[in-house]
Design a protein around this motif. Structure first.
Motif, PDB file in Angstrom:
ATOM      1  N   PHE A 264       0.816  -1.321  -0.083  1.00  0.00           N
ATOM      2  CA  PHE A 264       0.055   0.038  -0.113  1.00  0.00           C
ATOM      3  C   PHE A 264       0.810   1.184  -0.011  1.00  0.00           C
ATOM      4  O   PHE A 264       0.506   2.320  -0.508  1.00  0.00           O
TER       5      PHE A 264
ATOM      6  N   ASN B 254      -1.646   6.077  -3.682  1.00  0.00           N
ATOM      7  CA  ASN B 254      -1.826   6.223  -2.390  1.00  0.00           C
ATOM      8  C   ASN B 254      -0.873   7.328  -2.001  1.00  0.00           C
ATOM      9  O   ASN B 254      -1.366   8.315  -1.113  1.00  0.00           O
TER      10      ASN B 254
ATOM     11  N   ALA C 127      -6.808   5.711   1.004  1.00  0.00           N
ATOM     12  CA  ALA C 127      -5.491   6.316   1.499  1.00  0.00           C
ATOM     13  C   ALA C 127      -5.669   6.492   2.969  1.00  0.00           C
ATOM     14  O   ALA C 127      -4.725   6.293   3.906  1.00  0.00           O
TER      15      ALA C 127
END
Length: 528
Positions: A216, A223, A334
């Motif tokens: 991530f 992100n 996010a």
């Protein structure tokens, strides 16, 4: 007593650089390997005003002439010659316990290897298909693959050299030492049990966190944009707004949403398969299952088609409509990612405190046990000097010489049809084949030495560090380490650890004979 602040010269200009093929010769194939033929360097010149003082860029500025500077030597070297490096190594963990090393191998490095491998497969496909994407992602690919291969090499070296076994033997000596005295036993007897239990307690958390951050934070590029926007207040000042726009412009310069969408779909599916527990990020996988039938690619496509975060004007759009903070899918993701990361850190907080304290206590015990033996401190991003010697080595029955000859470059260039990492332009091949080395030839071999090795102690961050001889003269530039000793950040093995540097004579040869920049050669005032 008053002190004088160091002068900062802002006008610094690129003077010379090799071709990309020469500066990165060997690419991923040769990364962290010896022998090498890479000529990785660039030349910059500092400019000042007419009085030699710092000045902003101006056509009237002149090259700065310092009173003293490091001489460049073309005298060369031979095995056993003194070699010194000065640079800014990142960090090492030479005092880490056997449990910490096991965690590094089995829980931290494994996520770097596995997730980056998946990401790089997607990137490579797009880069091979589209030259524009290849240019955009070249630097990002290099950064990602560098530590991907580093982690692979580290795990292999730790196993091959039995680093954990060696550390356990040392820890046995520490235990015997402190048990021989009631006072030291009182102070240190709890160290090993607490390290063992605390590392076991956080193991799954560390593994999950590794896959989480690689997926991530380092894998899904969008992100980063969403994170910037989420941190931007609605009442942003004009100065902050301009700075944020510059930050976003730098990002979008080397970004392609199509690549990122496929990467996102691939990594989201991979995370689910590798981690299993999809509690982190909160609600993400529940949303994928309920709205997209568990199809990560469908979720990624919907996200990228609806978000403002793929557009360079995303900041203006957000400031014009603050409701996007709650509705834009990338901004929502996010926010969840950051929440999940905080949850992971909190879950391991107690174990982290215990490990940090007891690792330091173990180091204290070792230092007291070996108080008559000098101990160096771990690298911590500060300037470090390392001294050693030009030296060959033998690993797994194979002997490696201390330098690479000119013919080795031509031998690899001849394989460029089979391996693009060995691509070399015809003019460079023709130049090397002429073998007219002039003053850059080594006096003992009458050949052009390309790269060489020493037993200097370097690590990540040292790339570009100058390599000096015993008279403080420049003989090369450090840029890599060798595969057989990739465990060096954890355990330094003097018989195997080598610093790879480009010979300064190879650098000068390219500047002079390929680049025709005799003015630069003259300006350097070579020490012959």
């Amino acid at each position: 007593m008053p002190t004088t602040s160091p002068s900062i010269y802002p006008d610094v200009r690129l003077v010379f650089a090799p071709t990309e093929t020469m500066g990165k010769f060997g690419g991923d194939t040769d990364n962290w390997m010896w022998p090498r033929q890479t000529c990785d360097f660039s030349v910059f010149r500092i400019y000042a005003d007419a009085n030699g003082e710092p000045a902003e860029y101006s056509p009237d500025n002149v090259p700065y002439r310092p009173k003293r500077y490091a001489q460049v030597s073309i005298e060369g070297y031979q095995p056993g010659d003194f070699c010194m490096t000065i640079g800014y190594p990142g960090s090492t963990s030479r005092y880490l316990s056997s449990w910490g090393i096991g965690e590094r191998v089995n829980d931290r490095n494994i996520s770097t290897i596995q997730v980056r491998g998946k990401k790089q497969e997607v990137w490579k496909k797009w880069m091979d298909q589209d030259r524009v994407i290849a240019l955009k992602y070249a630097s990002k690919w290099a950064g990602s693959s560098n530590y991907w291969k580093n982690s692979i090499g580290m795990n292999k070296a730790i196993e091959d050299l039995d680093v954990i076994g060696q550390k356990q033997k040392l820890e046995g000596s520490v235990r015997n030492w402190y048990e021989s005295n009631p006072e030291t036993q009182r102070r240190f007897s709890s160290v090993f049990p607490q390290l063992e239990s605390s590392y076991a307690e956080r193991r799954q958390n560390v593994r999950t966190t590794g896959f989480y951050t690689e997926t991530f934070q380092r894998g899904i590029e969008i992100n980063r944009v969403a994170g910037i926007l989420n941190r931007t207040p609605n009442n942003i000042s004009s100065e902050q707004k301009e700075a944020t726009k510059e930050q976003l412009a730098a990002f979008f310069k080397d970004y392609d949403a199509r690549v990122d969408e496929e990467t996102t779909a691939t990594l989201l599916q991979n995370y689910r398969e590798q981690v299993g527990d999809t509690t982190y990020p909160p609600s993400l996988y529940a949303r994928i299952d309920s709205l997209y039938g568990g199809d990560c690619a469908a979720y990624a496509h919907d996200l990228f088609s609806k978000t403002i975060c793929t557009r360079p004007d995303c900041l203006d759009r957000l400031l014009a409509d603050s409701t996007l903070r709650d509705t834009d899918p990338a901004l929502v993701l996010a926010d969840e990612v950051q929440t999940g990361l905080s949850m992971l850190y909190m879950a391991a907080r107690d174990a982290n405190v215990q490990i940090s304290y007891n690792e330091r206590l173990l180091t204290q015990a070792l230092l007291e046990m070996e108080q008559q033996t000098p101990h160096y401190s771990d690298a911590n991003f500060s300037m470090r000097l390392s001294y050693g010697f030009v030296q060959d080595y033998t690993a797994q029955g194979q002997h490696f010489d201390y330098y690479t000859p000119s013919q080795s470059l031509l031998d690899k260039a001849a394989q460029q049809a089979q391996n693009e990492d060995y691509k070399l332009e015809d003019p460079l091949v023709d130049l090397m084949q002429r073998a007219q080395w002039g003053p850059y030839a080594d006096r003992r071999t009458n050949d052009l030495h390309l790269c060489f090795i020493s037993n200097n102690d370097i690590t990540g961050g040292n790339s570009g560090s100058p390599m000096f001889n015993g008279r403080g003269e420049l003989i090369g530039l450090a840029f890599d380490g060798n595969w057989e000793a990739m465990s060096g950040d954890i355990s330094f093995d003097p018989s195997l650890q080598r610093c790879i540097g480009v010979d300064i004579r190879f650098v000068l040869y390219l500047i002079d004979r390929w680049g025709g920049a005799s003015n630069v050669i003259k300006e350097l005032g070579l020490k012959k």
